[in-house]
Design an enzyme around this catalytic site. Structure first.
Site, short mmCIF file in Angstrom:
data_model
loop_
_atom_site.label_atom_id
_atom_site.label_comp_id
_atom_site.label_asym_id
_atom_site.label_seq_id
_atom_site.Cartn_x
_atom_site.Cartn_y
_atom_site.Cartn_z
CG HIS A 340 -1.90 1.13 1.20
ND1 HIS A 340 -3.10 1.06 0.52
CD2 HIS A 340 -1.86 2.36 1.75
CE1 HIS A 340 -3.75 2.19 0.67
NE2 HIS A 340 -3.02 3.00 1.41
CB ALA A 341 1.07 4.08 -2.38
CG HIS A 370 -1.73 11.05 -3.30
ND1 HIS A 370 -2.90 11.74 -3.08
CD2 HIS A 370 -1.44 10.42 -2.13
CE1 HIS A 370 -3.30 11.53 -1.83
NE2 HIS A 370 -2.44 10.73 -1.24
CD GLU A 371 1.50 7.97 -1.37
OE1 GLU A 371 2.00 8.39 -0.30
OE2 GLU A 371 0.32 7.58 -1.45
CG HIS A 374 1.42 12.38 1.40
ND1 HIS A 374 0.44 13.09 2.07
CD2 HIS A 374 0.78 11.32 0.85
CE1 HIS A 374 -0.73 12.48 1.91
NE2 HIS A 374 -0.54 11.40 1.17
CD GLU A 398 -4.08 11.45 2.32
OE1 GLU A 398 -3.80 11.03 1.19
OE2 GLU A 398 -3.49 11.07 3.35
CG HIS A 500 -7.40 3.36 4.25
ND1 HIS A 500 -7.36 2.77 3.00
CD2 HIS A 500 -6.55 4.42 4.20
CE1 HIS A 500 -6.53 3.45 2.22
NE2 HIS A 500 -6.02 4.44 2.91
CE1 TYR A 510 -6.11 8.87 1.71
CE2 TYR A 510 -7.40 7.84 3.45
CZ TYR A 510 -6.18 8.05 2.82
OH TYR A 510 -5.05 7.46 3.33
#
Length: 613
Positions: A340-341, A370-371, A374, A398, A500, A510
């Site tokens: 999971h990323a 997306h990552e 972060h 997010e 999750h 999210y």
């Protein structure tokens, strides 16, 4: 008269002096505690973060024990600090900023444990076991061929065989029933911990992290959904009709709902995998990035470099060399890992990393952006107090990378040389591009809502352990218009098939992110000087947008998120209108397509047909 008022003021001041002195002492005591807590929390965070990284990238019994041992020390520290903060919050005379800082300390733990080392250790053991069950799960068919979740996801996305899709859908959900009793025990322990800190339950504890009461946050979430709901309902109606046309009435429920296994996604949380079915013979999206990746022979590192290049084009610094040395970009062949990323700043300074099992698809390109969003957020606020290192609210974290990913359009791909020319901008191409995006972004909204609504009901006791699964599917039907393809019972634990839930990550972030990203995108496009339709904007190369963005990121969570949002966009609340504006041409098109159709779905489940061949 003047002398009387002066004398009265002196008397009043004298009488109130002890109270004022006490208030000042309480304020000073609280500020001193906040600084001490910062130093203590920083000291225990690093070994725990390193242990979690090792466990996530090399799952064994020993690495699981490392997580439990270091996590126990971190959690005991957090529990002690949270209780001190809770006690200080009961004292009079504290400033608003100090009360907010104490609340940050009180709510540091994701799962607050009771004030008992044994309970803390048990909570950590359960958490590690739940994650282990999920990470090591697989599905083996009748021939003994076993598939990982990533492999199943890939097949589901491309398969158009309802029997194969159903087998994969059911197969993955065999992973989660062993989680059920563990999860129930975890809820009891975490609820007790939240209650000790003055919250009604764990749901109230999570919701109260948003600079408002838990009840006010729940009401705000529902209000945002009601604004966005008409767009979703139009999309759901069209998708349901197209699936029925494609697979036949014998493979669909006939009650207006979408069968979960036919959406091209293991959880029916986005429907981009069935774009070909939804659009039919009509114009396809203007480009196929998955095909471009294959044609250009790009690998996982190339995709990450592409994403880094976007942030650098905004004037942000390149990622450090250690990012490339220490990240996990692809699934190792020799060990179990958590695919999971996720994005990490292990030392909370410059040890930035991502952990992914990157596949060469368009969706994965967006996930990488997306990552890295972060990571750039983590870097921007790294010099703040430990308790201010975080997003303005969890949804901001997010939303950032997703807002950047909205710029991954034909214009951008042409700018970086992946398309020979920018796609044409005729109406058919525009609708196809917007549909492709809506199947990802709009379809996701009610799923994101359901994940936490289910947990809030579980945490509050409204849903008991004997009705976990039925409550889950009731909410899926109510909000999504999605139904299980076969009968489910309380022998199943379908919520646990979504990372999750066993990973204990609040999902409201999210939901907020899928609205905030369009607000961010709208503002960034304005700063970049773009004047056309919002869905055609790419901010690639705009340092004006990058400068303003970085100021927002650097504020971390040092002030209420409403203040941070206002400084960035001029608005003090999440506003779904930015999303609605983005998809306005598609909504008009969907309304035309849905004329004569019976839109909506039955709220009560009906008998389901047997799956087709």
């Amino acid at each position: 008269m003047y002398l009387f008022r002066t004398a009265l003021a002196v008397v009043t001041l004298s009488a109130g002096a002890p109270l004022a002195l006490a208030a000042n002492q309480h304020e000073a005591e609280a500020r001193a505690f906040f600084l001490e807590a910062r130093d203590e929390a920083t000291a225990v965070a690093l070994p725990a973060a390193r242990a979690r990284w090792i466990f996530n990238t090399y799952i064994t019994h020993d690495t699981q024990q490392m997580v439990i041992e270091t996590g126990k020390q971190r959690e005991l520290t957090r529990v002690a600090q949270a209780r001190q903060a809770h006690a200080l919050l009961g004292k009079p005379g504290l400033s608003d900023s100090t009360r907010r800082d104490l609340n940050k300390v009180r709510q540091t733990a994701n799962l607050p444990s009771p004030a008992d080392p044994a309970a803390t250790a048990r909570l950590l053991e359960i958490g590690a076991e739940l994650k282990n069950l999920y990470a090591t799960g697989s599905y083996c068919d009748n021939n003994g061929e076993c598939l990982s979740l990533r492999e199943m996801e890939r097949i589901l996305r491309s398969s158009r065989d309802p029997a194969e899709q159903l087998a994969l859908w059911q197969g993955w959900r065999e992973v989660s029933p062993p989680m059920r009793q563990l999860y129930r025990e975890q809820v009891e322990l975490a609820n007790a911990g939240a209650s000790d800190l003055g919250f009604d339950d764990l749901g109230d504890y999570w919701r109260s992290r948003y600079d408002m009461s838990g009840d006010d946050f729940a009401a705000a979430i529902e209000r945002y959904w009601q604004q966005a709901k008409p767009l979703y309902e139009a999309l759901q109606c069209h998708v349901q009709a197209r699936l029925t046309e494609y697979y036949g009435a014998e493979n669909t429920p006939g009650d207006g709902t979408i069968p979960a296994h036919l959406t091209g996604n293991m959880w029916a949380q986005n429907w981009s995998g069935i774009e070909d079915i939804v659009m039919g013979s009509q114009t396809a999206a203007p480009f196929d990035l998955t095909a471009i990746l294959a044609e250009r022979e790009m690998d996982a590192i190339d995709i990450v470099k592409m994403a880094e290049g976007f942030f650098v084009s905004l004037g942000l610094e390149p990622l450090p060399d250690t990012f490339w040395e220490r990240s996990m970009f692809t699934r190792p062949a020799d060990r179990e890992v958590v695919c999971h990323a996720s994005a990490w700043n292990v030392d909370m300074q410059d040890d930035l990393r991502i952990k992914m099992c990157i596949q060469l698809t368009e969706d994965e390109v967006k996930v990488v952006h997306h990552e890295l969003g972060h990571n750039y957020y983590q870097r921007a606020y790294k010099d703040l107090n430990y308790f201010h290192r975080g997003a303005a609210n969890p949804g901001f974290h997010e939303a950032l990378g997703d807002a950047i990913a909205l710029s991954i359009n034909g214009t951008y791909l042409h700018q970086i040389g992946l398309l020979d020319s920018a796609p044409k901008a005729d109406k058919q191409t525009q609708i196809a591009a917007l549909m492709k995006m809506a199947l990802d972004k709009v379809a996701f909204l009610p799923f994101a809502l359901v994940v936490d609504k289910w947990r809030w009901q579980v945490f509050s006791g409204e849903v008991g352990g004997e009705e976990y699964n039925s409550a889950w599917w009731q909410l899926r039907r109510q909000y999504q218009g999605v139904s299980a393809p076969v009968a489910r019972s309380e022998a199943n634990f379908d919520p646990g098939a979504k990372y999750h839930i066993p990973g204990n990550t609040s999902y409201s972030r999210y939901f907020l992110a899928h609205l905030l990203q369009f607000q961010f995108h709208e503002r960034l496009c304005e700063l970049a000087g773009f004047a056309g339709p919002l869905h055609q904007c790419s901010i690639y190369g705009s340092q004006a947008a990058g400068d303003t963005l970085n100021k927002m990121l650097a504020a971390g969570t040092s002030r209420p998120w409403q203040d941070t949002l206002e400084a960035f966009t001029g608005e003090r609340d999440v506003d779904p209108r930015a999303m609605l504006n983005y998809f306005a041409p598609l909504k008009t098109w969907l309304d035309e397509q849905n004329k004569g159709r019976q839109c909506g779905w039955q709220q009560a489940a009906t008998a389901r047909p047997s799956p087709g061949p």
